[in-house]
Structures are given as C-alpha cells and as structure tokens.
Design an enzyme around this catalytic site. Sequence first.
Site, mmCIF file in Angstrom:
data_model
loop_
_atom_site.group_PDB
_atom_site.id
_atom_site.type_symbol
_atom_site.label_atom_id
_atom_site.label_comp_id
_atom_site.label_asym_id
_atom_site.label_seq_id
_atom_site.Cartn_x
_atom_site.Cartn_y
_atom_site.Cartn_z
ATOM 1 C CD GLU A 449 -2.454 0.978 2.567
ATOM 2 O OE1 GLU A 449 -3.327 0.060 2.667
ATOM 3 O OE2 GLU A 449 -2.397 2.603 2.705
ATOM 4 C CD GLU A 454 -3.485 7.207 5.198
ATOM 5 O OE1 GLU A 454 -4.111 6.304 5.842
ATOM 6 O OE2 GLU A 454 -2.029 7.042 5.479
#
Length: 569
Positions: A449, A454
Amino acid sequence: MSGRLHRGRLPLLAAAVVAAALVVPVQASAAGPLISQNRPVTASSSENAAFAATAAVDGDAGTRWSSTFSDPQWIQIDLGSSARVDQVVLAWETASARAYALSISPDGTNWRELRRTTTGPGGTETLAVTGTGRYVRLDLTQRATQWGYSLWEFQVFGTRDGGGAETLLSYGRTGAASTFQDDPNCGQCTPAKAFDRDPATRWATSPTNGWVDPGWISVDLGAPAQISKVVLQWDPAFATAYRLEVSDDNVNWRQIYSTTTGRGFKETLTVSGTGRYVRMYGTARSNGYGYSLWEFQVHGTGGAPITPPPLPPNPSFPGRLVWSDEFNAPAGTGPDASKWQPEVGPGVNNELQYYTNNNNARHDGNGNLVLQARREVTPGSACPVDPVSGSTTCQYTSARLNTYGKFTFTYGRVEARIKVSSTQGLWPAFWMLGADFFDQRRPWPYTGEIDIMEHVGKEPNRVYSTLHAPQYFGAGGHGSPLDLGQPASSAFRTFAVEWDSSHMTFSVDGNRFFTVDRNVLETTRGPWVYDHPFFIIINNAVGGDWPGPPGAGTQLPQDMVLDYVRVYQ
C-alpha cells in the site's frame, strides 16, 4: 580506528577527505566494470583489527587496510571466477609502496606478473594491465615510509569470462527444507516461496516440529555453478547464527560462509564456492519462533538458471502524462465511469460511514470532483457503535472510488490537487493498493500500500505519507508526517509521489519531504513489495482507528475536493 595517531600520517578526518579525492570514481573508457568490490580478500598481516584487508575492497574511501611495519607484505583478491583484467587502481594512504609486483593467477598457485616497479609514486595509481585469472595479488617489497603499507582502495576492473554476467541462479529452482509451515498464520509457506522472486511470499519452518535448532533450507541449481553472492531477506524469525554451504551431491556439504551475529532483514553476502546445491543451515534463532525467509537468492555463473519475468521499465521524471481526470464535467454529474468505480458498503478499520454508489461523489461544475461526508443514516446497514448516537446502524455516508479494472500501472509520478476535509473524526486519503488485492485475492498488507496523502482531522496542520507491507504495516507502517504550518484544509495542495524500482519520493506543493530508498528499507524494515501494478483510491472516511470517531465538535457535511488526478511515466 587506530587508537593512536602515527607521526607523519594524516589525521583521520583529513585522511578520509583526501582519500575521497584520491579514488578515481570512473575508470578509463577502455576498462571494464569494477569487479573486485566486496570480493573475498586476504593479506599477509593487518596493523590491527581496525585496518583489516576487507577495507581495501569495500568501496568506502574512508576505510583502509594497513599492514604491520615490515617487508615483505602482500594482499590478494579472489574475484570469484575467471576474468579478463584490464585495469587496477591503487589508492594509497601516506604509507605507500616504493617497490611492488602485481600478479594474476587462475588458481591462487601459479602466478603471472602484470606489473613491477621500484619507483612507486604513491597517491592514486591507475594501471593499465592485460591478464586473465581469478586471483589478483599485490606483492609489496619496499616501503616508502617507516610504517607499513596502507591502501584506501585496491580496485580491479575487467570482464568476467563467458560474458561475466553474474546471474540469479535460484529463481524457480527446486527447494527443500527441514520443515515448512502450512496453517492459517502462514499457508503453504513452502521452500519454493523463497525462490519465486516474490517478496510478499515466504518460507517458514513448521510450528509443530520446526521451531528448533538446527533448521535449514536448500536449493538445487540444476547443474554445478560458481556461486558469488547470496541474498537473504529475512522475516523477523531470522537466524542469528548460520552457515552457507555448497554441495555437489546434496549429501556432502562444504562451508562457504558462517556468522554468529546475523542481524536479520536483508543480508547481501559476497561468497565464493562451487556446487550444484546451496544451503542455509541455521543454528541459533532470533526469537522463540523458527526460521523464515521472504527470499533466498543465489547469484553466480553456471547452474541451470530459469529466466524470471522481466521487471517493469523505470520511468523518467517528470515523465509523460499517461492518465488523468481533470473533473471538468457538468455540475451534479457523477464520476467518469470509464475511470472510476465506486466501492459500496461499510468501511474498514472501524470506520463509521457507509460508502454509497456515487450519491456522495459529484462534480461541482467548476472543474472539481467533490467527495462529501455527511450525517445520514443508511437503514439496514451495520457499523461499529457511533458514540454520538449510540447506534450500530451506519450514521454517516461518504464516497470511496478506485481505478481498479479501469487503470493500473507500475512506477511513475502520481499527483493530485486536493483541498482536504478536516474536522474531528474525518480521514480523507489519496492512496494506491496493489492490484493483486483483486487479481489474486491476496490479503492486505501483502499487496503493498502506498499512501500518498492521509489527513486526520484531530491533527489539523498535518498530512502523512506512508508505506505498508507484510513486515511494516498499520501503526508500524514506514512513513513520515509533514506539518504544513497552517490547516491542511485551508487551500488546495498538490500531493505527489515519484516511484520507481529503487525509491519513492513524496512531496507536497513541490516540497520533497520524505524519500524511501529501497536498499535502506530492505536492510532496516523489510521487503520492498512495489514492483507490480497498483490502482488509485480516493476516499473521505468518517471515524476509524486512527482519527477516532466524530464528537460533539464535529462539523458535517465535509467536502474533500479534487481538482485533478494525474499519472506520468
């Protein structure tokens, strides 16, 4: 380093600087590549343990070999296989040789002289030579000082015979092991998994009878081979003490390497041995578990190598635009179905929203796509308990889109211009997931990932970039925050990653704040699992383990606004 400073010799810091200037980084155009670095090396003596012979072939201009203070002395390199040698570079410390002979040998016994001098000038000597052999030796007969002989670097350039290409010999070959694991914690963790060049699969010893010493794994190279390098990518269940051995018949073994200070992670070992079979024989474990390897790679010449699939080509940066969405659709229209698919249903990680079928994803008519999180009940759904309402029916809706089945890719520059949402309990993200999550139903985090951006509302000024893989994931992911000095939601910002086979560099508005070097990652954290196709994900989550749930001060609805998403290669 030496505990004393010899009279007439350079202080350590100054010497290292001078050595860096002395070593010639690029060989003459007629010479072949450097073939001596990190090869086995022996010497007649060393002044002390700090000045071992290995320092002359380590590629580090700040370390050196130094002999005792007498004549004669010698230093000898084993190139691992026969090579045509055309250049030798001697980078001397002050304690150089006035008289020496340079020789080459096919067997370490019968020598042919390449160069002899009684007027050695010291400094850096770049010597054009012609000879073929496996061993190169420097016989030193007269010192230029009262001290010994000392070399920052002893470099040999040339071409290995038979093309000289050091080849991966173990890929796809048959393996065997003392035991292997096959249970819900490690299904089909057979020896073959260590030889598949897939860093997300591994061999492990059985928990029922294999968490003991010794434990071993071997590979049949298919034919006799000259082994020059072994790479071990360890799981946390690694060997602190082990031997590397070779065999002609899979019965009688010869040691080519041993250690009692194995450190785990990735170990790249320069070795020299001939045989058809190669074995890692572990004798002391790092913990109460067994032994486990993501990869056991054997390199050299000969054998019966199977050619692995080629790796994707590296991109150039900034590259050519290969895919984008500029979000220039009319107001109220949903995402472009040729580029995005919605993910519908409750989220993961204890998130509290229900992702809708594009009800929360709409173009605004001004060149943007808006992913809206709002307080909205989805009858019949199930989510973790919402602390505001006390209900387990999903109390929030939002949007999550991905490009799987529309666009996947390996390597490139990926960027998006985003104005993030930000309030307690919000978790907007722009990220990528390995396509094998759907292609092969491979579970996370084995897919890899790549989180380009974020943001969690409880940290209004920060954004994060993080990598997740089998050995580093979740709260232990490998990443970095960036403090923007102002609320992340105060303006549009360009979030990007440049990704190739050896590194990733993350940036915000051109500020390159976090770089991941593949070799450093593999030697300190775990496998690099990013050499395969990935797809893009954008989502505006509510709640979850990291941001925590919404509270009394949460302001909804919240919009995550995207100006564009672009991929360059």
